[in-house]
Write a protein that holds these residues in place. Structure first.
Motif, PDB file in Angstrom:
ATOM      1  N   PHE A 268      38.149   4.504 120.871  1.00  0.00           N
ATOM      2  CA  PHE A 268      37.685   5.469 120.008  1.00  0.00           C
ATOM      3  C   PHE A 268      38.285   4.852 118.521  1.00  0.00           C
ATOM      4  O   PHE A 268      38.893   4.031 118.468  1.00  0.00           O
ATOM      5  CB  PHE A 268      38.770   6.655 119.953  1.00  0.00           C
ATOM      6  CG  PHE A 268      38.650   7.444 121.450  1.00  0.00           C
ATOM      7  CD1 PHE A 268      37.557   7.874 121.743  1.00  0.00           C
ATOM      8  CD2 PHE A 268      39.564   7.308 122.353  1.00  0.00           C
ATOM      9  CE1 PHE A 268      37.190   8.645 122.936  1.00  0.00           C
ATOM     10  CE2 PHE A 268      39.611   7.882 123.483  1.00  0.00           C
ATOM     11  CZ  PHE A 268      38.404   8.589 123.914  1.00  0.00           C
ATOM     12  N   THR A 269      37.554   5.548 117.342  1.00  0.00           N
ATOM     13  CA  THR A 269      37.953   5.377 116.132  1.00  0.00           C
ATOM     14  C   THR A 269      38.173   6.725 115.407  1.00  0.00           C
ATOM     15  O   THR A 269      37.501   7.621 115.959  1.00  0.00           O
ATOM     16  CB  THR A 269      36.839   4.566 115.190  1.00  0.00           C
ATOM     17  OG1 THR A 269      35.748   5.391 114.998  1.00  0.00           O
ATOM     18  CG2 THR A 269      36.461   3.278 115.951  1.00  0.00           C
ATOM     19  N   SER A 270      38.764   6.638 114.497  1.00  0.00           N
ATOM     20  CA  SER A 270      39.075   7.968 113.793  1.00  0.00           C
ATOM     21  C   SER A 270      39.727   7.777 112.357  1.00  0.00           C
ATOM     22  O   SER A 270      39.857   6.591 112.133  1.00  0.00           O
ATOM     23  CB  SER A 270      40.112   8.741 114.566  1.00  0.00           C
ATOM     24  OG  SER A 270      40.717   9.756 113.849  1.00  0.00           O
ATOM     25  N   ASP A 271      39.455   8.724 111.429  1.00  0.00           N
ATOM     26  CA  ASP A 271      40.337   8.517 110.308  1.00  0.00           C
ATOM     27  C   ASP A 271      41.857   8.497 110.243  1.00  0.00           C
ATOM     28  O   ASP A 271      42.470   8.200 109.403  1.00  0.00           O
ATOM     29  CB  ASP A 271      39.585   9.532 109.381  1.00  0.00           C
ATOM     30  CG  ASP A 271      39.760  10.870 109.411  1.00  0.00           C
ATOM     31  OD1 ASP A 271      40.135  11.283 110.550  1.00  0.00           O
ATOM     32  OD2 ASP A 271      39.415  11.873 108.522  1.00  0.00           O
ATOM     33  N   LEU A 272      42.060   9.287 111.302  1.00  0.00           N
ATOM     34  CA  LEU A 272      43.602   9.424 111.263  1.00  0.00           C
ATOM     35  C   LEU A 272      44.370   9.144 112.888  1.00  0.00           C
ATOM     36  O   LEU A 272      43.607   9.115 113.480  1.00  0.00           O
ATOM     37  CB  LEU A 272      44.043  10.985 110.977  1.00  0.00           C
ATOM     38  CG  LEU A 272      43.773  11.522 109.542  1.00  0.00           C
ATOM     39  CD1 LEU A 272      43.789  13.045 109.687  1.00  0.00           C
ATOM     40  CD2 LEU A 272      44.514  10.950 108.692  1.00  0.00           C
ATOM     41  N   HIS A 273      45.639   9.085 112.521  1.00  0.00           N
ATOM     42  CA  HIS A 273      46.225   8.907 113.816  1.00  0.00           C
ATOM     43  C   HIS A 273      46.106   9.966 114.697  1.00  0.00           C
ATOM     44  O   HIS A 273      46.151  11.181 114.223  1.00  0.00           O
ATOM     45  CB  HIS A 273      47.686   8.482 113.556  1.00  0.00           C
ATOM     46  CG  HIS A 273      48.799   8.147 114.787  1.00  0.00           C
ATOM     47  ND1 HIS A 273      49.252   9.027 115.608  1.00  0.00           N
ATOM     48  CD2 HIS A 273      49.208   7.020 115.305  1.00  0.00           C
ATOM     49  CE1 HIS A 273      49.638   8.529 116.732  1.00  0.00           C
ATOM     50  NE2 HIS A 273      49.717   7.114 116.243  1.00  0.00           N
ATOM     51  N   PRO A 274      46.207   9.874 115.994  1.00  0.00           N
ATOM     52  CA  PRO A 274      45.990  11.030 117.089  1.00  0.00           C
ATOM     53  C   PRO A 274      47.072  12.026 116.557  1.00  0.00           C
ATOM     54  O   PRO A 274      46.653  13.569 116.701  1.00  0.00           O
ATOM     55  CB  PRO A 274      46.090  10.171 118.334  1.00  0.00           C
ATOM     56  CG  PRO A 274      45.913   8.903 118.328  1.00  0.00           C
ATOM     57  CD  PRO A 274      46.295   8.594 116.914  1.00  0.00           C
ATOM     58  N   ASN A 275      48.107  11.896 116.305  1.00  0.00           N
ATOM     59  CA  ASN A 275      49.073  12.923 116.100  1.00  0.00           C
ATOM     60  C   ASN A 275      48.839  13.471 114.845  1.00  0.00           C
ATOM     61  O   ASN A 275      49.055  14.743 114.606  1.00  0.00           O
ATOM     62  CB  ASN A 275      50.597  12.382 115.803  1.00  0.00           C
ATOM     63  CG  ASN A 275      50.892  11.611 117.091  1.00  0.00           C
ATOM     64  OD1 ASN A 275      50.589  11.754 118.252  1.00  0.00           O
ATOM     65  ND2 ASN A 275      52.008  11.044 116.819  1.00  0.00           N
ATOM     66  N   GLU A 276      47.853  13.287 114.073  1.00  0.00           N
ATOM     67  CA  GLU A 276      47.615  13.848 112.783  1.00  0.00           C
ATOM     68  C   GLU A 276      46.231  14.541 112.967  1.00  0.00           C
ATOM     69  O   GLU A 276      45.872  15.247 111.857  1.00  0.00           O
ATOM     70  CB  GLU A 276      47.487  13.023 111.680  1.00  0.00           C
ATOM     71  CG  GLU A 276      48.656  12.113 111.745  1.00  0.00           C
ATOM     72  CD  GLU A 276      49.519  11.864 110.670  1.00  0.00           C
ATOM     73  OE1 GLU A 276      48.970  12.018 109.325  1.00  0.00           O
ATOM     74  OE2 GLU A 276      50.605  12.221 110.739  1.00  0.00           O
ATOM     75  N   LEU A 277      45.590  14.543 114.007  1.00  0.00           N
ATOM     76  CA  LEU A 277      44.235  15.166 114.042  1.00  0.00           C
ATOM     77  C   LEU A 277      44.128  16.592 114.562  1.00  0.00           C
ATOM     78  O   LEU A 277      44.416  17.121 115.641  1.00  0.00           O
ATOM     79  CB  LEU A 277      43.384  14.320 115.294  1.00  0.00           C
ATOM     80  CG  LEU A 277      42.711  13.164 114.908  1.00  0.00           C
ATOM     81  CD1 LEU A 277      41.886  12.311 116.252  1.00  0.00           C
ATOM     82  CD2 LEU A 277      41.951  13.201 113.732  1.00  0.00           C
ATOM     83  N   GLN A 278      44.241  17.457 113.434  1.00  0.00           N
ATOM     84  CA  GLN A 278      44.590  18.765 113.699  1.00  0.00           C
ATOM     85  C   GLN A 278      43.004  19.233 113.847  1.00  0.00           C
ATOM     86  O   GLN A 278      41.943  18.760 113.558  1.00  0.00           O
ATOM     87  CB  GLN A 278      45.027  19.530 112.404  1.00  0.00           C
ATOM     88  CG  GLN A 278      46.375  19.636 112.110  1.00  0.00           C
ATOM     89  CD  GLN A 278      46.734  19.767 110.715  1.00  0.00           C
ATOM     90  OE1 GLN A 278      46.224  20.298 110.138  1.00  0.00           O
ATOM     91  NE2 GLN A 278      48.022  19.073 110.503  1.00  0.00           N
TER      92      GLN A 278
END
Ligand code: ADP
Ligand code: MG
Length: 468
Positions: A268-278
């Motif tokens: 996966f890619t994302s702009d934020l760390h999983p913990n921060e993905l509200q």
């Protein structure tokens, strides 16, 4: 310059109608030529800032929106502008706070999925070509430095033993820093070794839209087959797009479990760390973080120079060192911008057939340079000292108590990251003649500690203050 009628000249006292801009006409065309969700999610956030004979400046709320549009709808946009304007235009983007809202807080897609309107879903042949991996995005063409070392190494490891290590791999970080490139690199490498491997690369946006489309038509089986069965490696880009899309998240959760249990590789890619993905369900976030998380951040100066050189090499461009250094010094936050600048000067030089010298490069880029941040080592020392409630003399002195050593390391890290030309020895010298290896390990330690989310936030806040 066209002039607006002065307001007083309007007999009925009403406000003048908004001047139709070139962009208004382009928007109209886009409305007809792109799927509704693309139009609603992305293009309506753009506004025209300036229009000249050969230049159109468009405002976007943030870099993510710009990059998304260029990555996914670049061709469509170029065609629409060209057909409306009927002339050659340099299109530039600027961040304009008057534009839309943050995409992260937006409810992208689900509520915008047009009810009853045919969603634009590609047919099978298009789908195949769309899933095609970008040939240029290989490990060979990816320059590794401290800002992406972990992510690149992990991606390489997954490519070599898909499903066996780091499953899932979760790569996160700002826009234009190589996340998509790494996904394709993994795909290309696996494919090269094993042409029969079933590699599925998808943007989370198309995953979401396809899900909605097929669910409405009662064709969940097709969807499940594609994503759960006919797959050896699943790569989903920009997972933050699924925020608040609950049904889709639910489906992804089961897809994940199936694939993971079957030992299939997932990235996966994302702009934020999983913990921060509200806005993403907790159970999904914990799955995201259950393998390896690796961040990418802005590359330091030397890496930016190396990226430019590599790109020039791939494109057979003559790029003098001093021009590479100038461009690397001017664009520090986003590799895409760096490459854009290179493409622009290369295009100009080849049109005019003038040799690419430093003064010529400066001339070409004059209008697109980001506002100059006259960042100095002193400035960074001041801001960091203030933030940690210390004196600058603590940072440059010899005391090694933990808080001081830590603040010193952070300040060194930012000097390295943000001050063009600040080499390890130069930084060492400016911090009270420290040895360059001391600086190196301080910078490495800070970079490694960015894995800690709360520390990463401190760094972000500090960087904001330094750049303010
Ligand atoms: P992201 O997905 O993080 O927004 P991309 O992967 O699309 O960013 O990268 C933007 C551009 O920058 C691409 O053209 C990519 O090839 C290039 N790029 C980013 N990082 C590197 C790197 N380390 N080496 C070479 N090219 C890079
Ligand atoms: Mg990307």
């Amino acid at each position: 310059m066209r002039e607006l009628l002065p307001e007083t000249s309007r007999m009925d006292g009403s406000l003048p109608p908004e001047r139709p801009t070139l962009w208004t006409a382009v928007l109209e065309r886009l409305r007809n030529s792109t799927p509704d969700y693309a139009y609603q999610n992305w293009f309506v956030q753009v506004r025209e800032v300036e229009e000249e004979e050969r230049r159109l400046v468009l405002g976007v709320p943030n870099l993510f929106v710009r990059d998304w549009i260029l990555d996914h709808y670049g061709d469509v946009l170029r065609k629409a502008i060209h057909s409306v304007a009927q002339r050659v235009l340099d299109v530039e983007f600027v961040i304009d706070p008057r534009c839309g809202t943050e995409p992260s807080s937006r409810q992208v897609a689900e509520p915008l999925g047009p009810d009853g309107v045919e969603l634009h879903v590609l047919d099978a042949t298009q789908e195949r070509s769309r899933a095609k991996l970008r040939e240029q995005f290989t490990f060979d063409n990816f320059v590794v430095g401290p800002s992406n070392q972990l992510a690149a190494a992990a991606a390489m490891a997954v490519a070599d033993e898909p499903g066996k290590v780091y499953n899932p791999l979760f790569i996160y970080g700002g826009t234009g820093l190589g996340k998509t490139h790494l996904l394709h690199a993994v795909g290309n490498r696996i494919q090269q070794r094993d042409p029969s491997a079933r590699i599925l690369y998808t943007s989370s946006e198309s995953y979401l839209n396809e899900f909605l489309h097929l669910v409405r038509r009662g064709r969940m089986e097709d969807f499940r087959k594609k994503y759960r069965e006919d797959v050896d490696v699943l790569m989903m880009d920009d997972i933050q797009v699924l925020k608040k899309a609950q049904e889709t998240q639910n489906e992804l959760f089961f897809t994940f479990n199936d694939l993971h249990d079957a030992g299939k590789a997932i990235i996966f890619t994302s702009d934020l760390h999983p913990n921060e993905l509200q806005g993403i369900e907790a159970r999904l976030r914990s799955r995201f973080a259950s393998g390896l998380t690796a961040d990418v951040y802005e590359p330091p100066f030397e890496v930016r120079v190396a990226i430019l050189k590599r790109k020039a090499e791939v494109e057979h461009l003559q790029l003098p060192d001093e021009v590479a250094q100038f461009v690397a010094g001017a664009f520090s936050r986003n590799v895409r911008e760096l490459e854009g600048a290179l493409t622009k000067i290369a295009a100009h030089a080849s049109l005019t057939k003038r040799p690419l010298t430093l003064p010529y490069a400066e001339e070409i880029l004059r209008d697109s340079l980001p506002p100059k941040q006259a960042l100095s080592i002193e400035h960074i020392q001041k801001v960091v000292a203030r933030y940690f409630d210390l004196d600058v003399s603590d940072l440059t002195g010899k005391k090694r108590t933990r808080p001081i050593a830590r603040a010193r390391a952070v300040a060194m890290y930012f000097c390295r990251k943000l001050v063009p030309g600040a080499s390890f020895p130069v930084i060492g010298q400016r911090f009270g003649n420290k040895h360059h290896t001391t600086v190196m390990s301080a910078v490495d330690n800070v970079a490694a500690e960015r894995d800690d989310a709360s520390f990463a936030r401190v760094l972000e806040e500090l960087e904001r203050q330094i750049l303010a």
